[in-house]
Design a protein around this motif. Sequence first.
Motif, mmCIF file in Angstrom:
data_model
loop_
_atom_site.group_PDB
_atom_site.id
_atom_site.type_symbol
_atom_site.label_atom_id
_atom_site.label_comp_id
_atom_site.label_asym_id
_atom_site.label_seq_id
_atom_site.Cartn_x
_atom_site.Cartn_y
_atom_site.Cartn_z
ATOM 1 N N MET A 3 -3.999 38.861 -9.327
ATOM 2 C CA MET A 3 -3.909 38.237 -10.640
ATOM 3 C C MET A 3 -3.956 36.719 -10.507
ATOM 4 O O MET A 3 -3.374 36.161 -9.601
ATOM 5 C CB MET A 3 -2.596 38.632 -11.332
ATOM 6 C CG MET A 3 -2.531 40.083 -11.730
ATOM 7 S SD MET A 3 -1.203 40.473 -12.872
ATOM 8 C CE MET A 3 0.233 40.406 -11.824
ATOM 9 N N ASN A 4 -4.692 36.098 -11.408
ATOM 10 C CA ASN A 4 -4.506 34.671 -11.568
ATOM 11 C C ASN A 4 -3.665 34.515 -12.826
ATOM 12 O O ASN A 4 -3.059 35.480 -13.284
ATOM 13 C CB ASN A 4 -5.848 33.917 -11.601
ATOM 14 C CG ASN A 4 -6.646 34.148 -12.872
ATOM 15 O OD1 ASN A 4 -6.125 34.526 -13.906
ATOM 16 N ND2 ASN A 4 -7.941 33.909 -12.790
ATOM 17 N N LYS A 5 -3.641 33.357 -13.396
ATOM 18 C CA LYS A 5 -2.743 33.143 -14.536
ATOM 19 C C LYS A 5 -3.112 33.989 -15.759
ATOM 20 O O LYS A 5 -2.232 34.418 -16.497
ATOM 21 C CB LYS A 5 -2.743 31.663 -14.893
ATOM 22 C CG LYS A 5 -1.709 31.284 -15.914
ATOM 23 C CD LYS A 5 -1.646 29.792 -16.112
ATOM 24 C CE LYS A 5 -0.581 29.466 -17.145
ATOM 25 N NZ LYS A 5 -0.495 28.040 -17.385
ATOM 26 N N TYR A 6 -4.395 34.254 -15.974
ATOM 27 C CA TYR A 6 -4.829 34.937 -17.189
ATOM 28 C C TYR A 6 -5.588 36.245 -16.961
ATOM 29 O O TYR A 6 -5.812 36.978 -17.911
ATOM 30 C CB TYR A 6 -5.708 34.007 -18.030
ATOM 31 C CG TYR A 6 -4.978 32.767 -18.453
ATOM 32 C CD1 TYR A 6 -4.015 32.813 -19.450
ATOM 33 C CD2 TYR A 6 -5.233 31.556 -17.834
ATOM 34 C CE1 TYR A 6 -3.330 31.670 -19.838
ATOM 35 C CE2 TYR A 6 -4.559 30.403 -18.215
ATOM 36 C CZ TYR A 6 -3.607 30.470 -19.212
ATOM 37 O OH TYR A 6 -2.932 29.344 -19.580
ATOM 38 N N LEU A 7 -6.025 36.502 -15.743
ATOM 39 C CA LEU A 7 -6.841 37.693 -15.492
ATOM 40 C C LEU A 7 -6.283 38.542 -14.356
ATOM 41 O O LEU A 7 -5.907 38.015 -13.310
ATOM 42 C CB LEU A 7 -8.276 37.294 -15.139
ATOM 43 C CG LEU A 7 -9.091 36.657 -16.250
ATOM 44 C CD1 LEU A 7 -10.429 36.188 -15.714
ATOM 45 C CD2 LEU A 7 -9.297 37.624 -17.402
ATOM 46 N N ASN A 8 -6.264 39.834 -14.589
ATOM 47 C CA ASN A 8 -5.908 40.805 -13.560
ATOM 48 C C ASN A 8 -7.210 41.518 -13.187
ATOM 49 O O ASN A 8 -7.680 42.388 -13.921
ATOM 50 C CB ASN A 8 -4.860 41.782 -14.092
ATOM 51 C CG ASN A 8 -4.523 42.874 -13.106
ATOM 52 O OD1 ASN A 8 -5.173 43.046 -12.087
ATOM 53 N ND2 ASN A 8 -3.497 43.636 -13.418
ATOM 54 N N TYR A 9 -7.791 41.126 -12.076
ATOM 55 C CA TYR A 9 -9.090 41.654 -11.687
ATOM 56 C C TYR A 9 -9.036 43.142 -11.377
ATOM 57 O O TYR A 9 -9.967 43.882 -11.697
ATOM 58 C CB TYR A 9 -9.646 40.868 -10.498
ATOM 59 C CG TYR A 9 -9.855 39.413 -10.843
ATOM 60 C CD1 TYR A 9 -10.850 39.025 -11.730
ATOM 61 C CD2 TYR A 9 -9.026 38.419 -10.315
ATOM 62 C CE1 TYR A 9 -11.031 37.703 -12.079
ATOM 63 C CE2 TYR A 9 -9.205 37.088 -10.653
ATOM 64 C CZ TYR A 9 -10.205 36.739 -11.525
ATOM 65 O OH TYR A 9 -10.380 35.421 -11.877
ATOM 66 N N TRP A 10 -7.960 43.612 -10.754
ATOM 67 C CA TRP A 10 -7.832 45.047 -10.482
ATOM 68 C C TRP A 10 -7.731 45.834 -11.778
ATOM 69 O O TRP A 10 -8.312 46.908 -11.910
ATOM 70 C CB TRP A 10 -6.634 45.323 -9.573
ATOM 71 C CG TRP A 10 -6.911 44.983 -8.149
ATOM 72 C CD1 TRP A 10 -6.383 43.949 -7.439
ATOM 73 C CD2 TRP A 10 -7.814 45.649 -7.272
ATOM 74 N NE1 TRP A 10 -6.895 43.943 -6.164
ATOM 75 C CE2 TRP A 10 -7.779 44.980 -6.037
ATOM 76 C CE3 TRP A 10 -8.654 46.754 -7.408
ATOM 77 C CZ2 TRP A 10 -8.542 45.376 -4.950
ATOM 78 C CZ3 TRP A 10 -9.425 47.160 -6.320
ATOM 79 C CH2 TRP A 10 -9.362 46.469 -5.115
#
Length: 149
Positions: A3-10
Amino acid sequence: MTMNKYLNYWGLIFTIVILIPNIVFAITCKDGFENRYKNKLVGFLEQIARFGCFVNMFLIIPFMSKGYWFKQGETIYLVLGVILVILYCLGWIIFWKEDSIRKSLYLSIIPTLLFIESGITSGNILLLIFAVIFAPCHILISYMNAILI
């Protein structure tokens, strides 16, 4: 890190993968899906919660997300998420030509578990709220459509 601050890629990958069998079904079954259960409130809540779950699987609203609750939270999130996504896809393969209550329940309970598990382990409060609304509505609609054949 997933996760970055705004997106959960998984979460985005999980969402895309569970949508694939649904898209294949829509393309190959020209008649589509007939919703025989006509409860407008349940249908409305299910649709709002469905899209809320899909979006919140990968979109992180910082004040609504507490992050992983425990030390190995990310690992548990990934392992359980992968298992549930695989089980969902296998369910589509196994039950492809079948119209039954077990198919309807299986294909409604597994994504519900994915959304609830993801919300809990990732600390995504908004996802968990949508998942708790989605769960009974989606399972009820799926069950009622199976018995109203």
